[in-house]
Design a protein around this motif. Sequence first.
Motif: not given
Length: 186
Positions: A33, A76, A80-81, A160, A164, A167
């Motif tokens: 993250v 996103w 990037q997360r 998480a 991720f 989606n």
Amino acid sequence: MAHLVPNGVNVKPETPPRLWPGDIYQSLKKVDVRQVAYVPDAGHTQLIINCQTDADMTAVSLTTEEEGVALLAGAWLGGQRGVLLMQSSGVGNCINMLSVPLHCRMPLLMIVTMRGEWGEFNPWQLPMGQNTERVLRDMGVYIQRADHAEEVGSVTYAAAQLAFSSNCAVAVLLSQRLLGFKDWSK
């Protein structure tokens, strides 16, 4: 005697430190993250400080929670997360914006400190606190709940991974018992 920490929250020095915010932080690091959107919240104080002082993370203070949904959608799209930190009362502010990650199939990881549960002193927190889980489920958000300090890190990591890798929108609800009882009668 209380002292002021960097985000402006008063904390009593004799209050024992909570270890679970560090577990959340480590879980966020494990899944890479980079963007942390938050509305200042006493329950997230230590986690926010950890993220603010991490050179690999960008911590962004929001004026309202729904801004975080848009910020993280942009993160996103930029590769990037991110994570959105908020109180259960802020979930109500996000309802319309939740359509963006849900319909665009973008991940959204939310970590929500619960209010309106065990030992709540503020009646204004009760309606959203009692309905947060149902409202999020009705909006298509997957719920993971942590009621005990020793499970917070693993619940956050699992949530998480779900967000991720699939989606999808996932919310980790942190029980008010984790935050401690607020006795305002004294």
